[in-house]
Design a protein around this motif. Structure first.
Motif, PDB file in Angstrom:
ATOM      1  N   LEU A  92       4.585 -34.345 -52.758  1.00  0.00           N
ATOM      2  CA  LEU A  92       4.944 -33.193 -53.556  1.00  0.00           C
ATOM      3  C   LEU A  92       4.016 -32.295 -54.058  1.00  0.00           C
ATOM      4  N   HIS A 111      -1.254 -29.845 -56.714  1.00  0.00           N
ATOM      5  CA  HIS A 111      -1.264 -28.926 -56.766  1.00  0.00           C
ATOM      6  C   HIS A 111      -2.410 -28.593 -55.440  1.00  0.00           C
ATOM      7  N   LYS A 142       8.052 -29.211 -59.506  1.00  0.00           N
ATOM      8  CA  LYS A 142       7.939 -31.012 -58.990  1.00  0.00           C
ATOM      9  C   LYS A 142       8.539 -31.833 -60.278  1.00  0.00           C
ATOM     10  N   SER A 143       7.307 -31.178 -61.886  1.00  0.00           N
ATOM     11  CA  SER A 143       7.876 -32.504 -62.442  1.00  0.00           C
ATOM     12  C   SER A 143       9.195 -32.801 -63.314  1.00  0.00           C
ATOM     13  N   SER A 148       2.448 -36.326 -56.588  1.00  0.00           N
ATOM     14  CA  SER A 148       3.172 -34.789 -57.420  1.00  0.00           C
ATOM     15  C   SER A 148       1.479 -34.117 -57.706  1.00  0.00           C
ATOM     16  N   ASP A 150       1.982 -38.370 -61.421  1.00  0.00           N
ATOM     17  CA  ASP A 150       2.449 -36.519 -61.985  1.00  0.00           C
ATOM     18  C   ASP A 150       1.046 -36.080 -62.041  1.00  0.00           C
ATOM     19  N   GLU A 151       0.515 -35.372 -60.590  1.00  0.00           N
ATOM     20  CA  GLU A 151      -1.142 -35.119 -60.997  1.00  0.00           C
ATOM     21  C   GLU A 151      -1.656 -35.584 -61.692  1.00  0.00           C
ATOM     22  N   THR A 191      11.357 -32.321 -60.936  1.00  0.00           N
ATOM     23  CA  THR A 191      11.949 -32.943 -59.423  1.00  0.00           C
ATOM     24  C   THR A 191      11.981 -34.737 -60.568  1.00  0.00           C
ATOM     25  N   PHE A 206       6.767 -27.299 -51.990  1.00  0.00           N
ATOM     26  CA  PHE A 206       7.194 -27.021 -52.660  1.00  0.00           C
ATOM     27  C   PHE A 206       6.345 -25.704 -53.783  1.00  0.00           C
ATOM     28  N   LEU A 213      12.081 -26.460 -51.328  1.00  0.00           N
ATOM     29  CA  LEU A 213      11.880 -27.577 -50.439  1.00  0.00           C
ATOM     30  C   LEU A 213      11.350 -26.528 -49.275  1.00  0.00           C
ATOM     31  N   GLU A 242       8.604 -30.871 -44.759  1.00  0.00           N
ATOM     32  CA  GLU A 242       8.489 -31.790 -45.236  1.00  0.00           C
ATOM     33  C   GLU A 242       7.974 -32.274 -43.943  1.00  0.00           C
ATOM     34  N   VAL A 266      14.991 -25.988 -59.711  1.00  0.00           N
ATOM     35  CA  VAL A 266      14.874 -27.259 -58.374  1.00  0.00           C
ATOM     36  C   VAL A 266      16.259 -26.532 -57.834  1.00  0.00           C
TER      37      VAL A 266
END
Length: 339
Positions: free
Chosen positions: A36, A195, A44-45, A193, A161-162, A47, A210, A215, A218, A21
């Motif tokens: 994200l 994709h 992302k994870s 978060s 997260d996902e 973060t 990201f 980043l 945004e 990051v």
């Protein structure tokens, strides 16, 4: 101005020589659903782990609910609910029994925990399955139970997260609608978060793009599109009855019209991009030239176009900056390694 509920200042994380990051500055307001967005390995994870106090930043600072997660991890965990991409439960226990166990671990008083667990199962749509063993649950049902697990301690912020990984399309739609409803009913701040571009676009108020730990941009979809396509923000597609020969479309005449920047012909569709909306002028132009028009459509830029354009522009800059130093190949492939 109200204090952001999640903010980062120069947040940076190295794993050895790999920068996962890079100098992240982010601000998320109360009640927002913020996405994200980025490919696997974008940072992302990492973060999220720093926001939760589960890994130390190399430099910079994060604050969540006014707390520094590196120095105050326990108070942060009381205020923030976190759901990883793969939630584990005791398969031999029912949904209610699993949730009672989680509630007690979170210190919920015994006289409240059962009613609260039932309430959360109703909230996530599992009221008819609360007495079924979790081992019989589908992936989508387990994700709903994971959400109940997060909600039972009544957090101010939830981080997902996902969350739709491995769920069928119908289950994804239901889960995203549930997220939206929770946000509206409870005013929860949600950091999601993913994709999956279309899923983020469907539910988030704002997104952060990201790539490779950076980043890139945004904002909401409209702001990102306006910034990225500012030279030609208005796109109109003119559908013709028959596909003309390329030479038959008077491109130079169209380019001479006010504010027109680009003309593209694909089969029977002529796409015209410009600095302002001149749709009536375009229709009159094509009619005057003897073309039969079957449809006119104004194009709105979606997250797919925005994301790929940002990614493309960033990659081109890296190529020009790094080719001369011989670092391009190493840099390009390293950004897609698992963060």
């Amino acid at each position: 101005m109200e204090q952001p509920i999640i903010e980062t200042h120069g947040l940076t994380k190295y794993y050895g020589s790999l920068k996962a990051v890079d100098n992240l500055h982010l601000s998320i307001g109360k009640g927002e659903i913020f996405g994200l967005l980025g490919p696997n390995g974008a940072g992302k994870s990492t973060t999220i782990l720093m926001l939760l106090g589960l890994t130390e930043p190399t430099s910079g600072e994060a604050r969540i609910c006014g707390l520094n997660p590196s120095r105050e991890p326990i108070p942060v965990k009381r205020k923030v609910g976190y759901m990883p991409d793969n939630v584990g439960f005791y398969n031999e226990l029912t949904a209610l029994e699993n949730l009672l166990y989680i509630g007690r671990l979170n210190g919920i008083p015994e006289q409240q925990v059962k009613s609260l667990a039932r309430e959360m199962l109703v909230e996530v749509g599992l009221e008819t399955s609360m007495h079924k063993k979790t081992g019989t649950f589908s992936r989508g049902m387990k994700q709903r139970l994971g959400l109940a697990d997060v909600l039972i301690k009544q957090p101010e912020v939830i981080i997902l997260d996902e969350p739709t990984l491995g769920i069928d399309p119908a289950g994804v739609r239901d889960f995203l609608e549930l997220i939206r409803q929770l946000n509206q009913r409870q005013g929860l701040t949600i950091l999601l978060s993913s994709h999956h571009l279309h899923q983020v676009q469907e539910v988030c108020n704002r997104v952060g793009i990201f790539v490779g730990g950076y980043l890139l941009a945004e904002g909401n979809i409209e702001t990102l599109a306006a910034n990225l396509f500012n030279t030609a923000p208005h796109v109109v597609e003119i559908m013709l009855q028959t596909a003309p020969a390329q030479a038959a479309v008077p491109k130079q005449d169209i380019l001479a019209l006010p504010a027109v920047r680009n003309v593209t012909v694909r089969d029977n569709v002529v796409e015209i991009a410009g600095g302002q909306d001149i749709t009536p002028d375009l229709v009159r132009f094509f009619v005057s030239k003897g073309f039969d028009i079957t449809g006119v459509q104004k194009k709105n830029y979606g997250l797919n176009e925005i994301y790929h354009r940002y990614f493309e522009n960033n990659l081109k800059e890296d190529v020009s900056n790094e080719k001369s130093t011989g670092l391009f190949q190493r840099s390009f492939f390293s950004r897609f390694k698992k963060r």
